[in-house]
Motif scaffolding. Structure first.
Motif, mmCIF file in Angstrom:
data_model
loop_
_atom_site.group_PDB
_atom_site.id
_atom_site.type_symbol
_atom_site.label_atom_id
_atom_site.label_comp_id
_atom_site.label_asym_id
_atom_site.label_seq_id
_atom_site.Cartn_x
_atom_site.Cartn_y
_atom_site.Cartn_z
ATOM 1 N N PRO A 141 -5.162 3.517 -2.733
ATOM 2 C CA PRO A 141 -4.567 2.416 -2.991
ATOM 3 C C PRO A 141 -5.362 1.084 -3.023
ATOM 4 O O PRO A 141 -5.162 0.152 -3.738
ATOM 5 N N VAL A 142 -6.333 0.782 -1.753
ATOM 6 C CA VAL A 142 -7.232 -0.292 -1.807
ATOM 7 C C VAL A 142 -8.371 0.051 -2.362
ATOM 8 O O VAL A 142 -9.281 0.816 -1.885
ATOM 9 N N THR A 147 -3.994 -4.506 -4.104
ATOM 10 C CA THR A 147 -3.768 -3.095 -4.180
ATOM 11 C C THR A 147 -3.413 -2.601 -5.770
ATOM 12 O O THR A 147 -3.133 -3.354 -6.284
ATOM 13 N N THR A 166 0.998 -1.310 -0.134
ATOM 14 C CA THR A 166 -0.031 0.032 0.153
ATOM 15 C C THR A 166 0.970 1.155 -0.109
ATOM 16 O O THR A 166 0.851 2.076 -0.662
#
Ligand code: HEM
Length: 572
Positions: free
Chosen positions: A416-417, A551, A333
């Motif tokens: 990022p996620v 991710t 991440t």
């Protein structure tokens, strides 16, 4: 034997198809995208090229969308509605559990039942031991360890640039990967992978394992629902014997997945054994006298576990699973996010200038200050070297409004996620902030019934880009939206999202929100400030495609040889 197997397979398929034929979706009245194949939404949702599919969900279908299961599964829901998210992540979090797909996967990757694979009271018990190691006070004390790594990063990049012709493109992802891995190794485990040494075998092996394990897992997504049953399979000898057959499977994904998860485990075992040995030899004092002065997260966790009541203590396998969860949570991440920051800065020289100016002013304020604080050698709170140093301490970094706004805006727009998956274990009525229209009757619905067993995809990136929530410029990078504002003050109508960080969904919200949020933000600010004070960045000739694995992962457009973020860098 073979006819029996064929008959069994055919019978299973017939039962499955019969069930699918009889299946009536409870969500036929909810709008949603048509799947691109008979196999339903799964291929679209997990499509590495499909980031746009997630981004357009809310604008096209509203804040609750039906995902059609196709011939292989039941319908699911994709939710970005703020009130519904509050119910799913906070109010009814015990009903909306982490899905077995991910608990099974992480149970195998982390070799045990750490945070990512447990529920309810067990999860609460583990968070009670883990959350205190991430308080602002603890994170501020990691600053000297962070600078130790940031200095190595700076020296390594300067050496690379010195040996290359001016204007040569470098892969900044390689720099951020080494930096974030070494940072979590030193500040998290009290360990080093010697990540800036190009010949470091330990770095190469661990880095290969940590980057391959989830990448290969995303190729196995059709098998994810069975991993929980697999890892709990009894008798254990049967599972172990079957696992020994994996290297002979004529498909590289499961082989790579197994090899990667087994490469990381011995490192965590060694780290824990080293701490135990030190403790046996000299108690807590010996741990506090170690290279990190006992400030690394592992030592804090060891202490927290040691001091816990007997019933609350985590056994060694759970400590190891949590070490692994923390390193995983921190690595992909943060390294991806840092490379995103640099590529954004490289395309925007005036943004770099503004940030550099803010950093210069903060250094001037420090140097011109006559307070006792500045005349002392180190900061009393975070032990950063103050006298004669240009390195800003934890508080100085936190007090930079422009850096803070850039940080928030980048983590909002480039989450990022992309999503997390939950599964309803009971029928639950969930209220909505933005009503949706019944596709059959046209009636407005202010709540929906989510039935037991439904998969609920929480759209983190889509909620962070919703125009209803953030205003018509939701998809535009505009750090100014944060100036002088806190959390929900920067949304269109002071809309509150249940997110942990600044009213955004980036780090999730509720009891399963990211415990490492402060670690990540401090790391991002400190690494960026170090890079910006020493280097100028310029856009490279190629464009970057951010692919959706677990991710977001950057690839050069048209080049699938591996993740990369080329930029041009110049020493200042
Ligand atoms: C930009 C950086 C980061 C982002 C965007 C991020 C995001 C997230 C998200 C969305 C979750 C929830 C996942 C789910 O429930 O499926 C999560 C969980 C978690 N994160 Fe982070 N994270 C970041 C950095 C970190 C760091 C630096 C650490 C540790 C030092 C960390 C440790 C964890 C752990 C242990 C969990 C599992 C929590 C639980 O299940 O209770 N993360 N993170």
């Amino acid at each position: 034997m073979i006819p029996l197997l064929v008959a069994f397979t055919l019978a299973t398929m017939l039962i499955f198809l019969f069930r699918q034929w009889r299946y009536r979706s409870p969500y036929e009245h909810i709008p949603g995208p048509a799947p691109s194949s008979l196999f339903g939404y799964l291929l679209d949702l997990y499509n590495p090229e499909g980031l746009g599919w997630h981004f357009q969900m809310t604008e096209k279908f509203g804040h609750v969308a039906r995902l059609k299961g196709g011939i292989v599964g039941s319908d699911a829901l994709y939710i970005t509605d703020p009130t519904a998210l509050h119910s799913i992540l906070v109010r009814d979090h015990n009903v909306f559990r982490n899905s077995i797909e991910f608990s099974g996967l992480f149970g195998i990757v982390h070799h045990g039942d750490g945070l990512a694979s447990v529920y309810d009271d067990e999860h609460k018990k583990q968070r009670k031991l883990i959350d205190p190691i991430f308080t602002p006070n603890r994170i501020s004390k990691l600053t000297p360890l962070f600078y130790n790594v940031a200095r190595q990063m700076k020296a390594s990049l300067a050496a690379d640039l010195a040996s290359a012709p001016p204007g040569q493109e470098i892969d900044i992802l390689d720099v951020t990967v080494r930096t974030s891995l070494e940072l979590i190794a030193q500040a998290g485990l009290g360990h080093t992978f010697n990540s800036f040494d190009r010949d470091s075998k330990e770095f190469k092996e661990f880095h290969w394992a940590i980057t391959s394990v989830l990448l290969t897992a995303s190729r196995l997504f059709l098998f994810l629902p069975y991993l929980e049953t697999w890892r709990k399979m009894k008798p254990v000898w049967l599972r172990r014997s079957l696992a020994r057959l994996v290297p002979y499977i004529p498909w590289s994904a499961p082989r790579k997945f197994q090899e990667a998860s087994e490469t990381m485990y011995p490192i965590y075992q060694t780290v824990l054994e080293d701490k135990k040995r030190l403790f046996r030899q000299g108690g807590m004092e010996a741990l506090e006298e170690s290279a990190t002065s006992g400030k690394d997260l592992m030592t804090l966790l060891f202490k927290s576990n040691w001091e816990a009541q007997t019933d609350d203590k985590m056994p060694d396998d759970v400590v190891i699973a949590n070490l692994s969860a923390v390193v995983h949570g921190a690595q992909e991440t943060t390294s991806g996010a840092l490379s995103r920051f640099v590529s954004l800065l490289a395309s925007n020289p005036s943004l770099q200038d503004q940030l550099r100016e803010e950093l210069r002013e903060a250094r001037d304020v420090r140097h011109n200050s006559t307070t006792i604080r500045i005349n002392s050698n180190t900061c009393a709170c975070c032990s950063t070297k103050l006298k004669g140093s240009d390195e800003l301490d934890f508080h100085e970094l936190n007090d930079l409004p422009f850096l803070d706004a850039v940080c928030r805006e980048t983590l909002r727009l480039f989450t990022p996620v992309t999503f997390v998956l939950k599964r309803a274990i009971e029928d639950t009525v969930v209220p909505l902030q933005y009503p949706i229209r019944d596709v059959k009757t046209g009636q407005e619905m202010h709540e929906i019934l989510i039935t037991k067993g439904t998969h609920v995809y929480v759209g983190l990136a889509a909620a962070n880009r919703s125009a209803a929530i953030w205003g018509p410029d939701a998809s535009v990078f505009r750090p100014e939206r944060w100036f002088g504002k806190m959390g929900h003050e920067s949304t269109a109508e002071n809309t509150r999202l249940p997110g942990l960080y600044s009213n955004m969904m980036t780090f999730l919200g509720g009891p399963r929100a990211c415990p490492g949020m402060r670690f990540a933000i401090h790391e991002i600010k400190l690494v960026l400030s170090t890079l910006l004070q020493s280097f100028a960045f310029e856009k490279a000739s190629s464009d970057i495609d951010w692919k959706l694995y677990i991710t977001l992962t950057p690839y050069v457009a048209g080049d699938d040889t591996g993740p990369k973020v080329p930029v041009k860098a110049y020493p200042l």
